[in-house]
Design a protein around this motif. Structure first.
Motif, PDB file in Angstrom:
ATOM      1  N   VAL A 119       0.864  -1.165   0.000  1.00 48.21           N
ATOM      2  CA  VAL A 119       0.000   0.000   0.000  1.00 48.21           C
ATOM      3  C   VAL A 119       0.909   1.225   0.000  1.00 48.21           C
ATOM      4  O   VAL A 119       2.035   1.174   0.517  1.00 48.21           O
ATOM      5  CB  VAL A 119      -0.949   0.012   1.228  1.00 48.21           C
ATOM      6  N   CYS A 120       0.452   2.310  -0.627  1.00 49.85           N
ATOM      7  CA  CYS A 120       1.256   3.535  -0.653  1.00 49.85           C
ATOM      8  C   CYS A 120       0.422   4.708  -0.167  1.00 49.85           C
ATOM      9  O   CYS A 120      -0.811   4.689  -0.234  1.00 49.85           O
ATOM     10  CB  CYS A 120       1.777   3.811  -2.064  1.00 49.85           C
ATOM     11  N   THR A 121       1.092   5.735   0.354  1.00 52.76           N
ATOM     12  CA  THR A 121       0.424   6.939   0.836  1.00 52.76           C
ATOM     13  C   THR A 121       1.147   8.163   0.289  1.00 52.76           C
ATOM     14  O   THR A 121       2.362   8.139   0.074  1.00 52.76           O
ATOM     15  CB  THR A 121       0.412   7.007   2.376  1.00 52.76           C
ATOM     16  N   GLY A 122       0.395   9.240   0.074  1.00 55.72           N
ATOM     17  CA  GLY A 122       0.966  10.488  -0.422  1.00 55.72           C
ATOM     18  C   GLY A 122       0.500  11.659   0.412  1.00 55.72           C
ATOM     19  O   GLY A 122      -0.580  11.621   1.016  1.00 55.72           O
ATOM     20  N   SER A 123       1.303  12.719   0.449  1.00 50.98           N
ATOM     21  CA  SER A 123       1.048  13.818   1.371  1.00 50.98           C
ATOM     22  C   SER A 123       1.241  15.170   0.702  1.00 50.98           C
ATOM     23  O   SER A 123       1.846  15.277  -0.375  1.00 50.98           O
ATOM     24  CB  SER A 123       1.986  13.684   2.578  1.00 50.98           C
ATOM     25  N   THR A 124       0.780  16.210   1.382  1.00 53.81           N
ATOM     26  CA  THR A 124       1.037  17.572   0.914  1.00 53.81           C
ATOM     27  C   THR A 124       2.494  17.959   1.126  1.00 53.81           C
ATOM     28  O   THR A 124       2.932  19.007   0.636  1.00 53.81           O
ATOM     29  CB  THR A 124       0.127  18.584   1.637  1.00 53.81           C
ATOM     30  N   ASP A 125       3.272  17.131   1.850  1.00 50.96           N
ATOM     31  CA  ASP A 125       4.711  17.392   1.978  1.00 50.96           C
ATOM     32  C   ASP A 125       5.481  16.891   0.756  1.00 50.96           C
ATOM     33  O   ASP A 125       6.722  16.912   0.752  1.00 50.96           O
ATOM     34  CB  ASP A 125       5.272  16.777   3.263  1.00 50.96           C
TER      35      ASP A 125
END
Length: 421
Positions: A119-125
């Motif tokens: 699973v992958c996650t993405g951020s505003t950083d």
């Protein structure tokens, strides 16, 4: 295989060896395995049988690839044949947090791999994390030994300069490719097989901040939606761009979500203009437009059911709707989320892995609403334990697991443990 079948196979092999000119090998094999009372002459029958079998195998592969309606019973919603089906998968209230990963800024996107292993996650950083699901489950069960080899985060990718808005693994599980979209105007493709590589191997530049994209089921094409109304289709290998030949097909405001049907025959688009559109996957023309799909409110999400007969949509009216494509009308409206009615922030609705339930984060209570997908009966709420609004969630297609992304900088991995554990 029975003894007679095996004996027959041996005679076919010996006959084929004689036919191909390998007489010494055939004689030796014949003396070892064959009944001397049954002579073996040269014959190409084994070759013909193999050719026929390989041809049938190829046809079966092509049929499985192109027939998106070949869904096993009990693994998808179909209101035409199962109006009173009893859900066998767990409701949302039975899930629990197994692992929490943190970014340096709000978490806004996530995706499961087709195999269900990552699973992958993405951020505003502007960062992207890839996590190993088996390691997260091990952490949740207290079986972690604390070594770096057992840490769930296996990759951290840095190649965007603005918020990561959308993530998706390539649909071919043999390819270790992850695609990401960002407000920096780029869609980028990462090969995550090499742990030392942090940068993308390929990229597409758009004309405005990219909000959403989706791979064609073959992985050869990609639909991209930006902070403007025009929907584009790209050839992934060449970067060639296609748009509808009729400008009137397009939305009038920014796109919020794009999704392909499993067959690749259609794709759908949701927009800030309040419309939900259905597009032909070959011609690129809009074939259906559901105006004011959520009473004029912004349509935040749209996903196809596994059999391609329905679209599940959510809007800023805090309602979730199930649309029947053959009639162009909403069959079911799932209500009860959002005590104050209109949402302030965009979020999305999803099916669980069997499509027995519909899940939708409630902005006001920071809990997860859950309905029986067929009857719309409201199930128990699940407290999501976030300190901020949940802006995105996605459910695995292979197991009872989902991930929630919040403005509190965290992504929580949820899983329904088996009773035997």
């Amino acid at each position: 295989m029975s003894y007679k079948e095996r004996e027959h196979l041996n005679r076919l092999i010996i006959s084929q060896l004689y036919y191909d000119g390998h007489q010494s090998i055939a004689v030796k094999l014949n003396s070892l395995v064959n009944d001397k009372s049954v002579p073996c002459g040269p014959s190409s029958r084994l070759l013909n049988l193999v050719r026929t079998g390989l041809s049938l195998e190829e046809e079966e592969k092509e049929k499985a690839m192109h027939d998106a309606n070949a869904v096993e019973p009990g693994t998808g919603i179909d209101l035409e044949i199962e109006s009173e089906t009893v859900a066998k998968s767990p409701e949302a209230a039975l899930y629990e947090t197994c692992y929490v990963t943190s970014h340096k800024a709000p978490c806004r996107s996530a995706a499961f791999s087709p195999s269900g292993q990552l699973v992958c996650t993405g951020s505003t950083d502007a960062s992207i994390k890839i996590l190993d699901i088996e390691r997260m489950l091990l952490k949740g069960m207290g079986g972690d030994d604390g070594s770096s080899e057992s840490h769930p985060v296996i990759r951290t990718l840095y190649d965007h300069t603005e918020e990561v808005t959308c993530l998706e693994f390539h649909p071919d599980p043999r390819l270790t490719l992850l695609a990401s979209a960002s407000k920096d105007y780029y869609v980028k493709l990462f090969d995550y097989s090499n742990p030392s590589v942090k940068k993308a191997q390929r990229s597409l530049r758009e004309a405005s901040p990219v909000r959403t994209f989706c791979f064609h089921p073959s992985g050869n094409y990609m639909i991209v939606g930006c902070d403007q109304p025009t929907l584009r289709v790209y050839d992934v290998s060449t970067g060639q761009c296609f748009v509808s030949c009729n400008p009137n097909d397009q939305h009038t405001r920014a796109l919020t979500m794009l999704r392909w049907a499993g067959s690749g025959q259609y794709y759908c688009s949701a927009s800030k203009d309040g419309c939900l559109k259905l597009w032909d996957g070959v011609s690129g023309r809009c074939v259906a437009n559901f105006e004011r799909a959520h009473d004029g409110y912004e349509v935040c999400s749209a996903v196809f059911s596994r059999n391609g007969k329905y679209i599940l949509s959510s809007g800023k009216d805090s309602q979730v709707k199930l649309w029947e494509l053959s009639t162009g009308r909403p069959l079911i409206t799932y209500t009860g989320a959002g005590a104050s009615g209109r949402q302030s922030h965009r979020t999305n609705a999803v099916f669980n892995h069997t499509e027995d339930f519909v899940m939708f984060p409630d902005e006001a209570t920071k809990s997860l609403c859950c309905w029986d997908s067929r009857s719309a009966d409201r199930q128990r709420l699940l407290a999501l334990s976030h300190n901020g609004v949940v802006r995105f969630m996605t459910h695995s297609t292979t197991m009872p697991a989902f991930i929630s992304c919040s403005d509190d900088h965290r992504a929580r991995f949820w899983y329904k443990k088996a009773l035997t554990e």
